[in-house]
Design a protein around this motif. Structure first.
Motif, PDB file in Angstrom:
ATOM      1  N   ASN A 109       0.805  -1.216   0.000  1.00 30.08           N
ATOM      2  CA  ASN A 109       0.000   0.000   0.000  1.00 30.08           C
ATOM      3  C   ASN A 109       0.834   1.260   0.000  1.00 30.08           C
ATOM      4  O   ASN A 109       0.435   2.274  -0.562  1.00 30.08           O
ATOM      5  N   VAL A 110       1.971   1.222   0.700  1.00 27.40           N
ATOM      6  CA  VAL A 110       2.754   2.441   0.859  1.00 27.40           C
ATOM      7  C   VAL A 110       4.042   2.361   0.044  1.00 27.40           C
ATOM      8  O   VAL A 110       5.099   2.752   0.501  1.00 27.40           O
ATOM      9  N   LEU A 113       6.346   5.396  -0.199  1.00 29.72           N
ATOM     10  CA  LEU A 113       7.002   5.707   1.079  1.00 29.72           C
ATOM     11  C   LEU A 113       8.143   4.737   1.334  1.00 29.72           C
ATOM     12  O   LEU A 113       9.199   5.123   1.835  1.00 29.72           O
ATOM     13  N   TYR A 114       7.919   3.472   0.983  1.00 29.38           N
ATOM     14  CA  TYR A 114       8.959   2.457   1.158  1.00 29.38           C
ATOM     15  C   TYR A 114      10.196   2.825   0.349  1.00 29.38           C
ATOM     16  O   TYR A 114      11.324   2.815   0.860  1.00 29.38           O
ATOM     17  N   ALA A 117      11.886   5.743   1.983  1.00 29.45           N
ATOM     18  CA  ALA A 117      12.574   5.356   3.210  1.00 29.45           C
ATOM     19  C   ALA A 117      13.885   4.649   2.888  1.00 29.45           C
ATOM     20  O   ALA A 117      14.927   4.951   3.471  1.00 29.45           O
ATOM     21  N   SER A 333     -10.261   5.982  -2.033  1.00 29.88           N
ATOM     22  CA  SER A 333      -9.189   5.063  -2.416  1.00 29.88           C
ATOM     23  C   SER A 333      -9.555   4.355  -3.712  1.00 29.88           C
ATOM     24  O   SER A 333     -10.707   4.322  -4.114  1.00 29.88           O
TER      25      SER A 333
ATOM     26  N   GLU B  52       1.347   0.150   8.397  1.00 29.99           N
ATOM     27  CA  GLU B  52       2.510   0.325   7.526  1.00 29.99           C
ATOM     28  C   GLU B  52       2.888   1.799   7.359  1.00 29.99           C
ATOM     29  O   GLU B  52       4.054   2.123   7.232  1.00 29.99           O
ATOM     30  N   PHE B  53       1.886   2.678   7.426  1.00 34.80           N
ATOM     31  CA  PHE B  53       2.193   4.104   7.267  1.00 34.80           C
ATOM     32  C   PHE B  53       3.080   4.588   8.415  1.00 34.80           C
ATOM     33  O   PHE B  53       4.102   5.229   8.191  1.00 34.80           O
ATOM     34  N   MET B  56       6.670   3.241   8.114  1.00 34.57           N
ATOM     35  CA  MET B  56       7.480   3.914   7.092  1.00 34.57           C
ATOM     36  C   MET B  56       7.872   5.314   7.532  1.00 34.57           C
ATOM     37  O   MET B  56       8.998   5.763   7.319  1.00 34.57           O
ATOM     38  N   ILE B  57       6.906   6.019   8.182  1.00 30.34           N
ATOM     39  CA  ILE B  57       7.216   7.378   8.641  1.00 30.34           C
ATOM     40  C   ILE B  57       8.304   7.325   9.714  1.00 30.34           C
ATOM     41  O   ILE B  57       9.207   8.165   9.734  1.00 30.34           O
ATOM     42  N   SER B 133     -11.686  -1.655   3.638  1.00 27.41           N
ATOM     43  CA  SER B 133     -11.611  -1.077   2.294  1.00 27.41           C
ATOM     44  C   SER B 133     -10.786   0.209   2.294  1.00 27.41           C
ATOM     45  O   SER B 133     -10.375   0.685   1.253  1.00 27.41           O
ATOM     46  N   ILE B 134     -10.565   0.788   3.486  1.00 25.71           N
ATOM     47  CA  ILE B 134      -9.786   2.030   3.560  1.00 25.71           C
ATOM     48  C   ILE B 134      -8.385   1.693   4.049  1.00 25.71           C
ATOM     49  O   ILE B 134      -8.219   0.995   5.043  1.00 25.71           O
ATOM     50  N   THR B 135      -7.373   2.203   3.347  1.00 26.37           N
ATOM     51  CA  THR B 135      -6.000   1.952   3.794  1.00 26.37           C
ATOM     52  C   THR B 135      -5.741   2.791   5.033  1.00 26.37           C
ATOM     53  O   THR B 135      -6.409   3.797   5.257  1.00 26.37           O
ATOM     54  N   HIS B 138      -5.199   6.534   4.656  1.00 26.75           N
ATOM     55  CA  HIS B 138      -6.420   7.318   4.517  1.00 26.75           C
ATOM     56  C   HIS B 138      -7.078   7.561   5.865  1.00 26.75           C
ATOM     57  O   HIS B 138      -7.525   8.672   6.156  1.00 26.75           O
TER      58      HIS B 138
END
Lengths: 334, 209
Positions: A109-110, A113-114, A117, A333, B52-53, B56-57, B133-135, B138
């Protein structure tokens, strides 16, 4: 048993990703030197194999048989770890690069960003190498390059935000698919130029190859390295350059999409387009190496902080207000 | 599930081990490297939970930017030498004040942890409604920019303030520093840059003033 088959399956997939990348890195080094030679009216490497294609393999063989010298005053663990980290990070990032809609190791999904990073971790290989050598030139080179990479990451991050505003998703496949009608290189052309220059700086390519400015710092952070360890730095560097080209083609040049969705173009398989775009961007990298003189350090910093950063920030505001005013913001999305 | 558990224990043991190494290793540079390893393993744990967000941040901000600056400072300052002069030297005035601060922190921790009661089912994770359904990028965005917009913006303003403050504190105008002025260079023309002079014998011309 089930785990074992999954494991073997994944390892198989990873090998089929990593080996072509290593081979293409070797080929791309040849291409780089060849273009460089042709611009300067030399022939470039043309002896080993057809058109000199095996030159890099010959070089690699030479590096393997050379002795690895570890300086007596070096911090041994970190000294050995540095090239390994550079190389691993450069290869790990390829896990999310989509060569077509389905041909991708892990479609996360990201994804963007990956990638960001991993490319920001790349600086550690250089700092560790420079510090562990325990010598003046490598240390100066490492500090320079760390400052340079951190500075240019900022502008790359903001450029990515520009693209994400138009896409509305962090998934790399979504980013590519949203360019079906219009590649982002057209509406965001200034950002493409800034991204390209920042990518040059991020990968320490000329005209921003200050970490290894021969005239001032011998070979920068690589000064004390020899044999296979030097070769790993070198392979990692080129794998990073390829990665930056792949990132550029995904963000701005429509990834694996054909330029126009018409007959002779859309029967060409998708990975071919991706590879073609990566090669095109790499060709620009190679040409720029040959025709542009090196920047001075203060000029480099000025360009990063005083020109690119404000410019890309202003462009974020512009893009956002354009999308808002014409009601083009991506909804929800994918 | 087995593979999940193996990875979880691997990353959490790595995180705890490197956190211990941060405070026990002799060389400061090594402890910064262990700090980085700690950040990375915690980031991996975040990713394993499905955040995951956040993971990564964490990697981008802490490992990619903050730890690089840490490493910079530690490598440049030669902290080991300072530690020597602080704690081993004759007049060591830092130990009493350090002791006071650490005892205070210990007491605070005791108060907080001592008053901690275990409550069952205050928020069972099985009761939470998760919209798949929403990541999670989001959903974080939609919470942060609606319910908590004030706090979010305020923390941004505070960060900006501290940045401005740090720059004002360290900025000093130095005299006699040669800098390149692009405007000056571009606005040069033939009339102002080239002139004809009769040079007297044995005198020379004074330039660059």
């Amino acid at each position: 048993m089930e785990y074992l088959t999954t494991l073997i399956n994944e390892i198989y997939k990873i090998l089929f990703l990593v080996i072509p990348i290593l081979v293409s890195v070797a080929m791309i080094v040849w291409l780089d030197r060849r273009v460089w030679g042709l611009v300067q009216k030399r022939r470039g490497p043309n002896v080993v194999g057809p058109f000199g294609l095996f030159q890099t393999l010959a070089d690699a063989l030479k590096y393997i048989f050379k002795e690895i010298i570890i300086p007596a005053s070096a911090n041994k663990t970190i000294f050995i770890l540095a090239p390994i980290i550079t190389m691993t990070l450069a290869l790990v990032a390829w896990a999310v690069i989509p060569l077509s809609e389905t041909l991708v190791l892990s479609n996360i999904n990201v994804g963007i960003l990956y990638l960001f990073a991993i490319s920001s971790l790349g600086v550690y290989g250089i700092i560790m190498g420079g510090w562990a050598s325990n010598s003046k030139y490598p240390f100066l080179g490492a500090i320079r390059s760390a400052a340079q990479m951190v500075s240019y990451e900022v502008s790359i991050g903001i450029i990515i935000i520009n693209v994400l505003l138009c896409v509305g998703s962090l998934n790399l496949n979504d980013i590519v698919l949203s360019q079906k009608n219009l590649w982002y290189v057209i509406p965001l052309f200034p950002m493409f130029v800034v991204f390209f220059i920042s990518a040059l700086a991020e990968t320490n390519r000329p005209p921003f190859d200050l970490p290894e400015a021969e005239a001032e710092l011998v070979a920068g952070y690589q000064t004390e390295y020899s044999g296979m360890m030097y070769a790993m730095f070198w392979l990692g560097e080129y794998a990073n350059i390829l990665l930056m080209c792949a990132m550029g083609s995904i963000l701005f040049l429509g990834g694996w999409l054909p330029p126009l969705d018409i007959y002779p173009l859309n029967i060409v398989p998708a990975p071919f387009w991706m590879i073609f775009k990566i090669l095109f961007l790499f060709f620009l990298f190679a040409i720029i190496k040959a025709i542009v003189p090196r920047y001075r350090y203060d000029q480099l910093m000025r360009l990063g902080w005083k020109v690119f950063l404000p410019f890309s920030l202003i462009y974020v505001v512009l893009t956002a207000s354009f999308l808002l005013y014409f009601d083009k913001l991506p909804k929800g999305s994918f | 599930m087995l593979a999940h558990a193996i990875f979880f224990y691997f990353f959490s043991i790595l995180a705890i081990f490197s956190a211990l190494m941060v405070i026990t290793s002799r060389s400061t540079v090594n402890s910064v490297f262990f700090l980085i390893l700690d950040f990375i393993s915690v980031g991996c744990l975040f990713i394993m939970v499905g955040a995951e967000f956040l993971g990564m941040i964490l990697l981008i901000v802490y490992v990619g930017a903050v730890a690089v600056l840490f490493l910079f400072v530690v490598m440049m300052l030669n902290v080991a030498q300072q530690k020597q002069s602080w704690f081993v030297g004759q007049k060591s005035t830092h130990i009493p004040s350090g002791l006071i601060v650490s005892v205070l922190i210990l007491l605070e921790l005791l108060v907080v942890v001592g008053g901690w009661k275990y409550k069952e089912n205050i928020m069972s994770s099985s009761n939470l409604v998760i919209d798949t359904s929403i990541t999670n990028t989001h959903s974080i965005g939609s919470v942060m920019y609606t319910d908590y917009i004030l706090y979010f913006q305020l923390s941004g303003v505070i960060l900006l303030l501290s940045m401005v403050g740090a720059i004002i504190l360290t900025y000093r105008k130095r005299e006699n520093v040669k800098t390149q002025s692009y405007l000056k260079q571009i606005s040069r023309d033939k009339a102002s840059a080239v002139m004809l002079k009769d040079v007297e014998f044995n005198k020379g011309v004074k330039i660059d003033d």
